[in-house]
Write an enzyme that holds these catalytic residues in place. Sequence first.
Site, mmCIF file in Angstrom:
data_model
loop_
_atom_site.group_PDB
_atom_site.id
_atom_site.type_symbol
_atom_site.label_atom_id
_atom_site.label_comp_id
_atom_site.label_asym_id
_atom_site.label_seq_id
_atom_site.Cartn_x
_atom_site.Cartn_y
_atom_site.Cartn_z
ATOM 1 N N ASN A 25 42.563 45.346 44.775
ATOM 2 C CA ASN A 25 43.982 45.194 45.145
ATOM 3 C C ASN A 25 44.778 45.932 44.131
ATOM 4 O OD1 ASN A 25 46.541 43.961 45.937
ATOM 5 N ND2 ASN A 25 45.316 42.118 46.428
ATOM 6 N N HIS A 62 36.325 50.892 20.323
ATOM 7 C CA HIS A 62 36.713 51.608 19.205
ATOM 8 C C HIS A 62 36.008 50.991 18.004
ATOM 9 C CE1 HIS A 62 39.553 53.835 21.334
ATOM 10 N NE2 HIS A 62 40.076 52.509 22.260
ATOM 11 N N ALA A 72 40.700 33.884 37.697
ATOM 12 C CA ALA A 72 42.033 34.646 37.484
ATOM 13 C C ALA A 72 42.375 34.572 35.942
ATOM 14 C CB ALA A 72 43.014 34.125 38.160
ATOM 15 N N ARG A 74 30.509 26.481 36.597
ATOM 16 C CA ARG A 74 29.528 25.730 37.133
ATOM 17 C C ARG A 74 28.859 26.748 38.089
ATOM 18 N NH1 ARG A 74 30.883 24.674 42.346
ATOM 19 N NH2 ARG A 74 33.204 24.597 42.747
#
Length: 194
Positions: A84, A114, A159, A182
């Site tokens: 997306n 880094h 998310a 889970r």
Amino acid sequence: MKEKEKMEQGLLYDANYEDELLKDRISCKEQCFQYNQLRPSQIEEQEQLIRSLFKKTGNSFCITAPFWCDYGYHIEIGENFCSNHNCVILDGAKVTFGDNVFIGPNCVFSTAGHPLDVEQRNQGLEYAYPISVGNNVWIGMGVLVLPGVKIGNNSIIGAGSVVTKDIPEGVIAVGNPCRILRKVTDEDKKKYWK
């Protein structure tokens, strides 16, 4: 040894002041810019640009602009890959996506890291470790995947997660740092995940 060779071997390399890598990144950014300026209806042109930019693509894929990457030539996507808006892939090392991978908006896959040592960091040195995402993986919006991570087949990353370690096959993992919540079960076929 050239800086590009060091980068591809996971060694510390000069990413900021080495002409070959700077040239490669500018060329890639130009292609990404061109891609991001195409109209949504210019599907053929979009596909051609991505095929010329990536090392490997499947026959069917969808990358919703804007999209950015560093080199492009380290990225491989399988069949039915779909990302997306605002996907960023910092591909100093190889980044591989399997078949049927779905990526929500605002996700970052960064092979770049880094040094902890300030003197090395101030010299412009960095390292790049590969990222691998298996088949049938869903990555929710706003996920960050860090250098060296492997995500197993059939897994879901919730998310807003920050994936700092490998995620095994067939699990739902969420959080910062991302942890296994889970296993994915047959019961999940009957409902939407919350």
